[in-house]
Design an enzyme around this catalytic site. Structure first.
Site, PDB file in Angstrom:
ATOM      1  CB  CYS A 142      -3.770  30.008 -47.349  1.00  0.00           C
ATOM      2  SG  CYS A 142      -5.508  30.434 -47.229  1.00  0.00           S
ATOM      3  CB  CYS A 145      -5.912  29.219 -44.375  1.00  0.00           C
ATOM      4  SG  CYS A 145      -6.358  29.021 -46.083  1.00  0.00           S
ATOM      5  CG  ASP A 146      -2.537  29.185 -42.180  1.00  0.00           C
ATOM      6  OD1 ASP A 146      -3.392  28.466 -41.635  1.00  0.00           O
ATOM      7  OD2 ASP A 146      -1.820  28.808 -43.118  1.00  0.00           O
TER       8      ASP A 146
END
Ligand code: NDP
Length: 318
Positions: A142, A145-146
């Site tokens: 992701c 997300c990261d």
């Protein structure tokens, strides 16, 4: 403690809270069917981990994925959808109404006349050595997300579809360089996404290449073992991060034993319909879409599923 459901029996139960599930909820609620919706393990679905949505009609300047989901959820709430965060653990439609068991410690049960499965799909992983070991420690599925953790680092992304292009472009906000590793020498992504990625100076394309292994120092990822799919040559290359963007697997674990699915696990629906192999169960969105997989088509099939559930209920109750 048992889940506090408003009722013991519902006319329409919806599993999933992406564009398919929420649109089904809007239509079912506006048809006075008072639906109950279970959000699933990733409330809001894949749009909550994406950034700009530029192709959803009605938003001339685009809209952020999470904002689109929030607005759609509010719309479903406004018409009286009952929302719960619990997961559905078991579905039994051997006799009707369908019996649903939740995954709470008390295994709360209720019955429903119809069930709309809109549980979407989850990121596919490579299944190579080191991938799960370094997940969250250099390996991620992701980017939104990261990506933030990879400021000024060199990262690789696997995949040649729209998701890989979108995520590669997004990752250039943080990384010093993004290498797209693709197993062929031709991308699957749409032309517009290909062009955008190819124009980006921070993105490098590494063709005919697969990742064979993720190697590290046990704390974090350090190196990828790569194989050239044409020559068979194996090389090792240093990367600070690996993002995996190779498509998705439909989320059907709760229903796969009672409902017909295809060889890839997607729920089979009748032509031009959301009807499944079971009479009171309908399926909408990515869990049954092997072709389009767009937010707007998910919303479209969500709408269809609610209307078909309504028709089923009319035939049942007159
Ligand atoms: P896709 O299935 O389109 O692409 C998956 C990519 O991963 C392919 O290039 C495939 O290679 C590669 N791949 C699959 N398995 C492996 C493996 N084991 N090892 C290495 N590579 C692998 O998935 P996406 O998630 O990219 O897109 C799904 C859908 O969502 C599409 O319809 C897409 O158009 C849509 N989408 C649209 C967006 C937009 O419009 N902005 C944004 C994101 C997604 P190969 O090509 O060789 O098969």
């Amino acid at each position: 403690m048992a889940v506090s459901l408003a009722k013991e029996h519902y006319k329409v139960t919806i599993m999933g809270s992406g564009p398919a599930g929420l649109t089904a909820a809007i239509y079912a609620a506006r048809a006075n069917l008072s639906p109950v919706l279970f959000e699933g393990p990733q409330p809001g679905g894949q749009l909550t981990i994406t950034t700009d949505v530029e192709n959803y009609p009605g938003f001339a300047e685009g809209i952020m994925g999470p904002d689109l989901i929030d607005a759609t959820r509010k719309q479903a709430q406004r018409f009286g959808t009952e929302f719960h965060y619990n997961l559905i653990a078991k579905i039994d439609d051997s006799s009707l109404p369908i019996k649903v068991t939740l995954d709470d410690p008390d295994a709360t049960t209720f019955t429903t006349d119809t069930l709309i499965i809109a549980s979407g799909a989850s990121a596919r992983l490579l299944g190579i050595p080191g991938e799960s070991e370094y997940m969250g420690r250099g390996v991620s599925a992701c980017a939104t997300c990261d990506g933030f953790f990879f400021g000024d680092r060199e990262i690789a992304i696997v995949g040649g579809g729209d998701t890989a292009m979108e995520e590669a472009i997004y990752l250039t906000r943080f990384a010093s360089k993004v290498s797209v590793l693709h197993r062929r020498e031709e991308l699957r992504a749409s032309k517009i996404m290909q062009e955008r990625a190819m124009k980006n100076e921070k993105i490098e394309f590494v063709w005919n290449t697969v990742v064979e292994e993720c190697l590290g120092d046990e704390k974090e990822l350090k190196t990828l073992k790569l194989k050239n799919t044409k020559t068979g040559e194996i090389t090792e290359r240093k990367f600070d991060g690996l993002f995996i963007a190779i498509g998705h697997i439909p989320n059907t674990s709760v229903v796969k034993d009672i409902i017909d699915t295809d060889e890839h696990g997607y729920i089979i629906t009748a032509a031009d319909s959301t009807k499944t192999s079971r009479p009171a169960i309908f399926a909408a969105g990515d869990v049954q879409d092997t072709v389009f997989k767009q937010a707007i088509t998910a919303a479209g099939t969500g709408c269809m599923s609610a209307i078909e559930a309504e028709h089923y209920l009319e035939a049942l109750h007159g």
